[in-house]
Design a protein around this motif. Structure first.
Motif, short mmCIF file in Angstrom:
data_model
loop_
_atom_site.label_atom_id
_atom_site.label_comp_id
_atom_site.label_asym_id
_atom_site.label_seq_id
_atom_site.Cartn_x
_atom_site.Cartn_y
_atom_site.Cartn_z
N GLU A 139 0.83 -1.20 0.00
CA GLU A 139 0.00 0.00 0.00
C GLU A 139 0.88 1.26 0.00
OE1 GLU A 139 -3.50 1.83 2.89
OE2 GLU A 139 -2.01 0.46 3.71
N TYR A 149 -4.96 0.05 0.92
CA TYR A 149 -5.40 -1.25 1.43
C TYR A 149 -6.83 -1.18 1.95
CZ TYR A 149 -5.51 -5.46 4.35
OH TYR A 149 -5.86 -6.66 4.93
N GLU A 150 -7.17 -0.05 2.59
CA GLU A 150 -8.50 0.08 3.19
C GLU A 150 -9.60 0.13 2.14
OE1 GLU A 150 -5.67 0.24 5.87
OE2 GLU A 150 -5.75 1.91 4.45
N SER A 187 -7.94 -4.84 -0.86
CA SER A 187 -6.75 -5.61 -0.47
C SER A 187 -6.39 -6.68 -1.50
CB SER A 187 -6.98 -6.27 0.89
OG SER A 187 -8.10 -7.16 0.83
N ASP A 236 -0.91 -4.31 3.72
CA ASP A 236 -1.28 -3.11 4.48
C ASP A 236 -0.05 -2.41 5.03
OD1 ASP A 236 -2.98 -1.27 5.76
OD2 ASP A 236 -2.91 -2.42 7.62
N ASP A 251 -6.34 1.30 10.11
CA ASP A 251 -5.61 0.38 9.25
C ASP A 251 -6.40 -0.90 9.05
OD1 ASP A 251 -3.11 1.71 8.58
OD2 ASP A 251 -2.68 1.64 10.71
N GLY A 252 -5.94 -1.74 8.11
CA GLY A 252 -6.64 -2.98 7.82
C GLY A 252 -6.52 -3.98 8.96
#
Length: 293
Positions: free
Chosen positions: A22, A77-78, A81, A110, A146-147
């Motif tokens: 990411e 990433y959010e 993914s 991530d 974050d993921g």
């Protein structure tokens, strides 16, 4: 006459998997589906075309002649993914031109971008004194954008407790704040600093935030009044009726209504010779004679 690239006979399919981090800049190369035959690529006899997949926003582009897969937009990433690309490889270098479909799976790793955040700061709490040991007072719930995984897993720490001690404790995994024995008369107020830190694998890259917590302890009626005035008095005989001979003074360590006192003569020799103001503790005497004492 050769068939067009879109109508070439299919000769099966292949699959590849790439990973990207990411935040990579647009223009970065993720990977390549190119044939190992560089001379064919140079002559433009093998071409590569993105024909399908899950990339509906156009985050990836494929170089028609090299087969390199480029980033057209920065990855988040959010927002996504995993992506899958369908790339047609048209080979015009043979007597029987053909097309091969390659399925490319791209996994986004991530990056630890965000620090955990508390919904409010400061936080004000109220707890009863003499609460059962281990009683849950509050549950901290910081949020990390974050993921899933270590980048958003949060560990709670009690950085500061004023006055110092172990009266209040926090569970590092659940964020539950609990109490040991609390006595308002000893400590009516606590000031805490609680930290939330993510658990990204690389410890030097971990992010954190802190919140100030004010804890007020409410009073319970758990103290008996204590007399401050002397227990023995000397009184001159023949005192006028209604003369003040003493003030009975007591004190209760509790607070508010729990510390309000009233006075009365419960029993004793000569109690009928005295009157006691129930509010002020003012003790009045009737006529005292030596032979009556």
């Amino acid at each position: 006459v050769l068939s067009s690239a879109n109508s070439l006979p299919q000769s099966g399919s292949n699959s590849l998997t790439f990973s990207s981090i990411e935040g990579m800049a647009p223009g970065s190369v993720i990977g390549s589906v190119a044939s190992q035959d560089a001379s064919r690529r140079a002559n433009g006899q093998v071409t590569y075309t993105l024909v399908g997949g899950t990339d509906v926003d156009g985050r990836f582009v494929v170089d028609r002649f090299t087969g390199d897969i480029y980033l057209a937009q920065e990855l988040d990433y959010e927002l996504g993914s995993h992506y899958q690309l369908e790339i047609a490889i048209d080979d015009l270098s043979t007597a029987l031109p053909h097309s091969t479909l390659t399925i490319v799976d791209i996994n986004i790793e991530d990056r630890n971008e965000y620090a955990p955040q508390f919904a409010e700061d400061p936080i004000t709490l109220v707890v009863n004194e003499n609460a059962v040991v281990g009683t849950s007072i509050y549950t901290f719930q910081a949020v990390d954008k974050d993921g899933s995984g270590p980048n958003s897993q949060i560990l709670y720490t009690l950085l500061q407790q004023t006055p110092p001690g172990n009266v209040l404790q926090i569970d590092p995994m659940t964020g539950i704040l609990s109490a040991a024995a609390i006595d308002r008369e000893t400590t009516p107020f606590f000031l805490l600093v609680v930290q939330a830190m993510d658990q990204t694998v690389e410890s030097t890259q971990r992010k954190s935030s802190a919140v100030t917590v004010r804890v007020f302890v409410t009073d319970e009626n758990d103290n008996e009044p204590q007399f401050l005035s002397p227990s023995v008095l000397q009184v001159m005989e023949d005192q006028p009726i209604g003369n003040i001979i003493s003030y009975i003074v007591a004190q209760d360590a509790d607070l508010g209504e729990n510390s309000r006192l009233s006075y009365r003569i419960k029993s004793g020799l000569g109690a009928n010779k005295l009157r006691l103001n129930p509010t002020t503790g003012k003790q009045l005497g009737t006529t005292f004679w030596r032979d009556q004492q």
